[in-house]
Scaffold this motif. Structure first.
Motif, PDB file in Angstrom:
ATOM      1  N   ASP A  55      -0.325   0.153   4.116  1.00 17.55           N
ATOM      2  CA  ASP A  55       0.491  -0.413   5.186  1.00 17.55           C
ATOM      3  C   ASP A  55      -0.374  -1.454   5.882  1.00 17.55           C
ATOM      4  O   ASP A  55      -1.148  -1.137   6.794  1.00 17.55           O
ATOM      5  CB  ASP A  55       0.941   0.672   6.164  1.00 17.55           C
ATOM      6  N   LEU A  56      -0.255  -2.696   5.418  1.00 10.80           N
ATOM      7  CA  LEU A  56      -1.136  -3.746   5.927  1.00 10.80           C
ATOM      8  C   LEU A  56      -0.784  -4.166   7.342  1.00 10.80           C
ATOM      9  O   LEU A  56      -1.653  -4.653   8.071  1.00 10.80           O
ATOM     10  CB  LEU A  56      -1.119  -4.940   4.969  1.00 10.80           C
ATOM     11  N   ASN A  57       0.452  -3.980   7.754  1.00 10.58           N
ATOM     12  CA  ASN A  57       0.819  -4.309   9.136  1.00 10.58           C
ATOM     13  C   ASN A  57       0.099  -3.411  10.131  1.00 10.58           C
ATOM     14  O   ASN A  57      -0.345  -3.863  11.182  1.00 10.58           O
ATOM     15  CB  ASN A  57       2.333  -4.204   9.342  1.00 10.58           C
ATOM     16  N   GLY A  67      -8.374  19.005  -2.575  1.00 12.61           N
ATOM     17  CA  GLY A  67      -7.292  19.962  -2.421  1.00 12.61           C
ATOM     18  C   GLY A  67      -5.927  19.314  -2.427  1.00 12.61           C
ATOM     19  O   GLY A  67      -4.951  19.893  -1.963  1.00 12.61           O
ATOM     20  N   ASN A  68      -5.852  18.069  -2.906  1.00 15.33           N
ATOM     21  CA  ASN A  68      -4.599  17.321  -2.987  1.00 15.33           C
ATOM     22  C   ASN A  68      -3.947  17.143  -1.613  1.00 15.33           C
ATOM     23  O   ASN A  68      -2.732  17.053  -1.498  1.00 15.33           O
ATOM     24  CB  ASN A  68      -3.636  17.989  -3.967  1.00 15.33           C
ATOM     25  N   LYS A  69      -4.774  17.106  -0.565  1.00 16.04           N
ATOM     26  CA  LYS A  69      -4.265  16.916   0.787  1.00 16.04           C
ATOM     27  C   LYS A  69      -4.232  15.422   1.100  1.00 16.04           C
ATOM     28  O   LYS A  69      -5.174  14.694   0.806  1.00 16.04           O
ATOM     29  CB  LYS A  69      -5.159  17.636   1.798  1.00 16.04           C
ATOM     30  N   THR A  70      -3.151  14.988   1.719  1.00 16.43           N
ATOM     31  CA  THR A  70      -3.035  13.584   2.093  1.00 16.43           C
ATOM     32  C   THR A  70      -3.355  13.409   3.568  1.00 16.43           C
ATOM     33  O   THR A  70      -3.119  14.308   4.383  1.00 16.43           O
ATOM     34  CB  THR A  70      -1.628  13.029   1.799  1.00 16.43           C
ATOM     35  N   ARG A  71      -3.886  12.242   3.874  1.00 13.15           N
ATOM     36  CA  ARG A  71      -4.158  11.890   5.266  1.00 13.15           C
ATOM     37  C   ARG A  71      -4.057  10.374   5.401  1.00 13.15           C
ATOM     38  O   ARG A  71      -4.090   9.648   4.407  1.00 13.15           O
ATOM     39  CB  ARG A  71      -5.521  12.390   5.713  1.00 13.15           C
ATOM     40  N   ILE A  72      -3.931   9.930   6.605  1.00 10.25           N
ATOM     41  CA  ILE A  72      -3.862   8.492   6.873  1.00 10.25           C
ATOM     42  C   ILE A  72      -5.204   8.053   7.437  1.00 10.25           C
ATOM     43  O   ILE A  72      -5.731   8.676   8.366  1.00 10.25           O
ATOM     44  CB  ILE A  72      -2.732   8.165   7.868  1.00 10.25           C
ATOM     45  N   VAL A  73      -5.748   6.983   6.854  1.00 10.65           N
ATOM     46  CA  VAL A  73      -6.976   6.384   7.381  1.00 10.65           C
ATOM     47  C   VAL A  73      -6.651   4.955   7.803  1.00 10.65           C
ATOM     48  O   VAL A  73      -5.746   4.322   7.260  1.00 10.65           O
ATOM     49  CB  VAL A  73      -8.131   6.409   6.353  1.00 10.65           C
ATOM     50  N   PHE A  74      -7.393   4.480   8.764  1.00 16.57           N
ATOM     51  CA  PHE A  74      -7.184   3.129   9.277  1.00 16.57           C
ATOM     52  C   PHE A  74      -8.413   2.287   8.991  1.00 16.57           C
ATOM     53  O   PHE A  74      -9.528   2.794   8.906  1.00 16.57           O
ATOM     54  CB  PHE A  74      -6.912   3.176  10.784  1.00 16.57           C
ATOM     55  N   PHE A  75      -8.205   1.000   8.826  1.00 13.46           N
ATOM     56  CA  PHE A  75      -9.319   0.079   8.604  1.00 13.46           C
ATOM     57  C   PHE A  75      -9.193  -1.083   9.572  1.00 13.46           C
ATOM     58  O   PHE A  75      -8.145  -1.317  10.154  1.00 13.46           O
ATOM     59  CB  PHE A  75      -9.365  -0.403   7.148  1.00 13.46           C
ATOM     60  N   ASN A  76     -10.313  -1.772   9.746  1.00 15.64           N
ATOM     61  CA  ASN A  76     -10.315  -2.954  10.602  1.00 15.64           C
ATOM     62  C   ASN A  76     -11.067  -4.069   9.895  1.00 15.64           C
ATOM     63  O   ASN A  76     -11.540  -3.895   8.780  1.00 15.64           O
ATOM     64  CB  ASN A  76     -10.912  -2.643  11.970  1.00 15.64           C
ATOM     65  N   ILE A  85      -9.496  -8.528   5.719  1.00 20.62           N
ATOM     66  CA  ILE A  85      -9.459  -7.657   4.550  1.00 20.62           C
ATOM     67  C   ILE A  85      -8.011  -7.465   4.093  1.00 20.62           C
ATOM     68  O   ILE A  85      -7.738  -7.322   2.906  1.00 20.62           O
ATOM     69  CB  ILE A  85     -10.154  -6.314   4.826  1.00 20.62           C
ATOM     70  N   SER A  86      -7.063  -7.530   5.018  1.00 23.75           N
ATOM     71  CA  SER A  86      -5.649  -7.410   4.652  1.00 23.75           C
ATOM     72  C   SER A  86      -5.232  -8.543   3.725  1.00 23.75           C
ATOM     73  O   SER A  86      -4.476  -8.333   2.774  1.00 23.75           O
ATOM     74  CB  SER A  86      -4.762  -7.426   5.898  1.00 23.75           C
ATOM     75  N   ILE A  87      -5.728  -9.730   3.985  1.00 21.75           N
ATOM     76  CA  ILE A  87      -5.414 -10.880   3.126  1.00 21.75           C
ATOM     77  C   ILE A  87      -6.003 -10.663   1.739  1.00 21.75           C
ATOM     78  O   ILE A  87      -5.358 -10.936   0.723  1.00 21.75           O
ATOM     79  CB  ILE A  87      -5.944 -12.184   3.759  1.00 21.75           C
ATOM     80  N   ASP A  88      -7.228 -10.136   1.679  1.00 19.03           N
ATOM     81  CA  ASP A  88      -7.859  -9.863   0.388  1.00 19.03           C
ATOM     82  C   ASP A  88      -7.076  -8.807  -0.387  1.00 19.03           C
ATOM     83  O   ASP A  88      -6.897  -8.919  -1.599  1.00 19.03           O
ATOM     84  CB  ASP A  88      -9.302  -9.389   0.583  1.00 19.03           C
ATOM     85  N   ILE A  89      -6.605  -7.772   0.292  1.00 16.60           N
ATOM     86  CA  ILE A  89      -5.824  -6.731  -0.370  1.00 16.60           C
ATOM     87  C   ILE A  89      -4.510  -7.314  -0.875  1.00 16.60           C
ATOM     88  O   ILE A  89      -4.087  -7.039  -1.994  1.00 16.60           O
ATOM     89  CB  ILE A  89      -5.582  -5.531   0.563  1.00 16.60           C
ATOM     90  N   LYS A  90      -3.857  -8.149  -0.065  1.00 12.45           N
ATOM     91  CA  LYS A  90      -2.611  -8.781  -0.503  1.00 12.45           C
ATOM     92  C   LYS A  90      -2.853  -9.616  -1.752  1.00 12.45           C
ATOM     93  O   LYS A  90      -2.048  -9.614  -2.681  1.00 12.45           O
ATOM     94  CB  LYS A  90      -2.044  -9.674   0.604  1.00 12.45           C
ATOM     95  N   ALA A  91      -3.973 -10.322  -1.784  1.00  4.31           N
ATOM     96  CA  ALA A  91      -4.296 -11.142  -2.961  1.00  4.31           C
ATOM     97  C   ALA A  91      -4.460 -10.265  -4.193  1.00  4.31           C
ATOM     98  O   ALA A  91      -3.964 -10.597  -5.275  1.00  4.31           O
ATOM     99  CB  ALA A  91      -5.566 -11.950  -2.700  1.00  4.31           C
ATOM    100  N   LEU A  92      -5.137  -9.128  -4.052  1.00  6.44           N
ATOM    101  CA  LEU A  92      -5.317  -8.220  -5.185  1.00  6.44           C
ATOM    102  C   LEU A  92      -3.988  -7.653  -5.664  1.00  6.44           C
ATOM    103  O   LEU A  92      -3.770  -7.491  -6.865  1.00  6.44           O
ATOM    104  CB  LEU A  92      -6.247  -7.064  -4.808  1.00  6.44           C
ATOM    105  N   CYS A  93      -3.106  -7.356  -4.752  1.00  4.72           N
ATOM    106  CA  CYS A  93      -1.827  -6.743  -5.122  1.00  4.72           C
ATOM    107  C   CYS A  93      -0.867  -7.743  -5.756  1.00  4.72           C
ATOM    108  O   CYS A  93       0.042  -7.355  -6.479  1.00  4.72           O
ATOM    109  CB  CYS A  93      -1.154  -6.135  -3.891  1.00  4.72           C
ATOM    110  N   SER A  94      -1.079  -9.030  -5.501  1.00  5.97           N
ATOM    111  CA  SER A  94      -0.095 -10.007  -5.954  1.00  5.97           C
ATOM    112  C   SER A  94      -0.500 -10.797  -7.193  1.00  5.97           C
ATOM    113  O   SER A  94       0.281 -11.595  -7.681  1.00  5.97           O
ATOM    114  CB  SER A  94       0.210 -10.981  -4.815  1.00  5.97           C
TER     115      SER A  94
END
Length: 127
Positions: A55-57, A67-76, A85-94
């Motif tokens: 979720d780049l927004n 243990g197959n547990k999910t969690r949410i992590v945040f980045f800056n 870094i969001s722009i770099d991730i978008k570039a990788l995904c596209s």
């Protein structure tokens, strides 16, 4: 008691600056290092991130841990002096070559975990 070794902020920036981001593999390597540093997730969690986990927004990622547990992590963008870094991730995904669910540009197997750990060790030894 022996304290663990750690890198300070400037040493991390030095590592990031050694990564050539002029091609897609360098961009991927930079994103890998930044996400590991910014979020504290494990390499095994990183290589299993799918595009729909991002979720780049909100600058968040749903990761599946032990243990197959999910969690949410945040980045800056604290480490990224040149942009986001969001722009770099978008570039990788596209990129056209990335038709997989993984944002790292390939179907990732457990072999990649070993390679990623070797790569990280190599970068850290250069500091």
């Amino acid at each position: 008691m022996i304290l663990p070794k750690f890198l300070n902020y400037n040493e991390m920036l030095e590592i990031f600056d050694t990564i050539d981001i002029s091609d897609i593999l360098g961009l991927r390597d930079r994103v890998v290092m930044e996400l590991l540093y910014a979020t504290g997730i494990r390499v095994s969690e990183l290589v299993n991130i799918k595009k729909n986990n991002l979720d780049l927004n909100n600058k968040s990622i749903v990761v599946t841990g032990k243990g197959n547990k999910t969690r949410i992590v945040f980045f800056n963008d604290v480490c990224d002096k040149s942009g986001s870094i969001s722009i770099d991730i978008k570039a990788l995904c596209s990129i056209p070559e990335n038709e997989t669910d993984s944002f790292l540009c390939a179907d990732i197997t457990s072999v990649f975990i070993d390679i990623a750990e070797l790569f990280i060790g190599k970068l850290l030894s250069s500091v």
